[in-house]
Design a protein around this motif. Structure first.
Motif, mmCIF file in Angstrom:
data_model
loop_
_atom_site.group_PDB
_atom_site.id
_atom_site.type_symbol
_atom_site.label_atom_id
_atom_site.label_comp_id
_atom_site.label_asym_id
_atom_site.label_seq_id
_atom_site.Cartn_x
_atom_site.Cartn_y
_atom_site.Cartn_z
ATOM 1 N N PRO A 208 -8.646 -7.648 -3.588
ATOM 2 C CA PRO A 208 -8.379 -7.158 -4.658
ATOM 3 C C PRO A 208 -7.825 -6.836 -5.207
ATOM 4 O O PRO A 208 -7.775 -5.803 -6.677
ATOM 5 N N PHE A 209 -7.250 -7.849 -5.694
ATOM 6 C CA PHE A 209 -5.865 -8.084 -6.770
ATOM 7 C C PHE A 209 -6.318 -9.089 -6.929
ATOM 8 O O PHE A 209 -6.679 -10.242 -6.862
ATOM 9 N N PRO A 210 -5.996 -9.226 -8.215
ATOM 10 C CA PRO A 210 -5.574 -7.675 -9.233
ATOM 11 C C PRO A 210 -6.030 -7.488 -9.907
ATOM 12 O O PRO A 210 -5.837 -6.302 -10.684
ATOM 13 N N ASP A 211 -7.589 -7.072 -9.954
ATOM 14 C CA ASP A 211 -7.940 -6.531 -10.786
ATOM 15 C C ASP A 211 -8.496 -5.314 -10.151
ATOM 16 O O ASP A 211 -9.100 -4.112 -10.765
ATOM 17 N N GLN A 212 -9.630 -5.801 -9.108
ATOM 18 C CA GLN A 212 -10.820 -4.750 -8.838
ATOM 19 C C GLN A 212 -10.130 -3.365 -8.070
ATOM 20 O O GLN A 212 -10.217 -2.388 -7.866
ATOM 21 N N ILE A 213 -8.588 -3.525 -7.808
ATOM 22 C CA ILE A 213 -7.972 -2.232 -7.165
ATOM 23 C C ILE A 213 -8.196 -1.099 -8.030
ATOM 24 O O ILE A 213 -7.703 -0.143 -7.939
ATOM 25 N N HIS A 214 -8.005 -1.704 -9.052
ATOM 26 C CA HIS A 214 -7.557 -0.840 -10.096
ATOM 27 C C HIS A 214 -8.915 0.348 -10.935
ATOM 28 O O HIS A 214 -8.859 1.260 -10.838
ATOM 29 N N GLY A 215 -10.248 -0.002 -10.327
ATOM 30 C CA GLY A 215 -11.458 0.514 -10.308
ATOM 31 C C GLY A 215 -10.744 1.288 -9.663
ATOM 32 O O GLY A 215 -11.509 3.329 -9.155
ATOM 33 N N LEU A 216 -10.594 1.449 -8.219
ATOM 34 C CA LEU A 216 -10.517 1.957 -7.046
ATOM 35 C C LEU A 216 -9.773 3.271 -6.964
ATOM 36 O O LEU A 216 -9.980 4.284 -7.250
ATOM 37 N N LEU A 217 -8.568 2.951 -7.964
ATOM 38 C CA LEU A 217 -7.442 3.389 -7.453
ATOM 39 C C LEU A 217 -8.177 4.699 -9.138
ATOM 40 O O LEU A 217 -7.393 6.160 -9.349
ATOM 41 N N ARG A 218 -9.416 4.665 -9.395
ATOM 42 C CA ARG A 218 -9.883 5.670 -10.575
ATOM 43 C C ARG A 218 -9.716 6.748 -9.853
ATOM 44 O O ARG A 218 -10.004 8.044 -9.964
ATOM 45 N N PHE A 219 -10.621 6.555 -8.498
ATOM 46 C CA PHE A 219 -10.994 7.496 -7.499
ATOM 47 C C PHE A 219 -10.790 7.964 -6.515
ATOM 48 O O PHE A 219 -10.910 8.748 -5.708
ATOM 49 N N SER A 220 -9.720 7.001 -6.255
ATOM 50 C CA SER A 220 -8.822 8.127 -4.823
ATOM 51 C C SER A 220 -7.937 6.767 -4.851
ATOM 52 O O SER A 220 -7.050 5.719 -5.250
ATOM 53 N N PRO A 221 -6.780 8.058 -4.344
ATOM 54 C CA PRO A 221 -5.433 8.123 -4.217
ATOM 55 C C PRO A 221 -4.259 7.066 -3.516
ATOM 56 O O PRO A 221 -5.171 6.549 -2.308
ATOM 57 N N PRO A 222 -3.560 6.026 -3.907
ATOM 58 C CA PRO A 222 -3.018 5.271 -2.912
ATOM 59 C C PRO A 222 -2.480 5.693 -1.259
ATOM 60 O O PRO A 222 -2.116 4.982 -0.519
ATOM 61 N N GLU A 223 -2.314 7.044 -1.152
ATOM 62 C CA GLU A 223 -2.212 7.509 0.566
ATOM 63 C C GLU A 223 -3.479 7.832 1.320
ATOM 64 O O GLU A 223 -3.737 7.355 1.951
#
Length: 276
Positions: A208-223
């Protein structure tokens, strides 16, 4: 962060009897992988006559304790939102179960018969390389648009590989369902965000790093993010390399050390009701 400070929410238990059973049944190269890896986990108590019941026993082992269950994205081509599984999800919802959904090779059903065939579009590549990501998206889209998730608000879902290929197509399947198909299911971007926040966790196994994670974070919080290694299908050397990339990626993405610590262990402790 040292490995002993992490809770691995995505590792595969491959006891010797199961590995042998897979090889003996012609499944020694699951999903196009070169071989079934050797796991360092061992059975502490010898048990006799297991090979004939390997599938049943493995299901018991995987689903034992904590009222947690592991499901695959499709069962011989029938996806989890199919009405055939309505009673299963009703019971899971009644139990307020935690449900881990792992991708598998897609199948196609043959009309007029009860047979199915595995679908491997590009057989020169193992399906975990990218096809698993698409099957994760298929399963989740099917669960949302069938109304299963709306009907089962007390299930907590754990999705691997940072959501697979789902995040980039969320707006498309929501808008297509409502604006073109006139779906009766209440689905839009805000509904997905609220549902993810309420009842979804995502492990970060894979790349997921360094790029894929940012798509998920648009919908899911880090917690709602969890550490995952995918060991031993990701070998020990690869686990170490990906852990380094994750550490660098988390530091770049989250300046708060408490947020990073929670992703490594605290979020999983909350998910599993472990006293901190």
């Amino acid at each position: 962060m040292p490995f002993e400070s992490r809770i691995d929410t995505h590792a595969h238990f491959i006891p010797p009897f199961y590995r042998t059973a897979c090889k003996d049944s012609g499944n020694g190269r699951p999903d196009g992988m070169p071989a079934i890896p050797v796991s360092t986990l061992v059975m502490l108590k010898p048990v006799k006559n297991l090979l004939d019941n390997a599938t049943i026993l493995l299901a018991i082992l995987q689903n034992a304790g904590q009222r947690s269950f592991a499901l695959e994205t499709n069962h011989h081509g029938t996806y989890l939102g199919d009405p055939a599984f309505n009673d299963v999800f009703t019971e899971l919802n009644r139990r307020k179960a935690r449900v881990f959904i792992h991708p598998t090779t897609p199948c196609t059903k043959h009309p007029g018969s009860h047979s199915q065939s595995a679908v491997t579009m590009l057989p020169q590549f193992p399906n975990p390389m990218f096809e698993f990501m698409f099957d994760t998206a298929r399963a989740l889209i099917n669960l949302f648009l069938s109304g299963t998730i709306e009907r089962c608000p007390d299930i907590t879902f754990v999705i691997p590989h940072a959501g697979g290929a789902l995040p980039p197509v969320i707006q498309r399947f929501c808008s297509f369902a409502t604006d073109i198909l006139g779906s009766e299911v209440d689905i839009n971007l805000q509904v997905v965000r609220e549902t993810f926040k309420r009842q979804f966790y995502f492990d970060l196994a894979g790349f997921p790093f360094p790029d894929q994670i940012h798509g998920l974070l648009r919908f899911s919080p880090p917690e709602k993010l969890l550490y995952g290694s995918d060991y031993p299908f990701t070998p020990a050397k690869g686990v170490g390399i990906l852990a380094q990339k994750m550490e660098a990626g988390l530091e770049e993405t989250f300046s708060d050390a408490l947020v990073r610590t929670a992703i490594y262990s605290g979020n999983a402790m909350r998910l599993l009701n472990i006293n901190q």
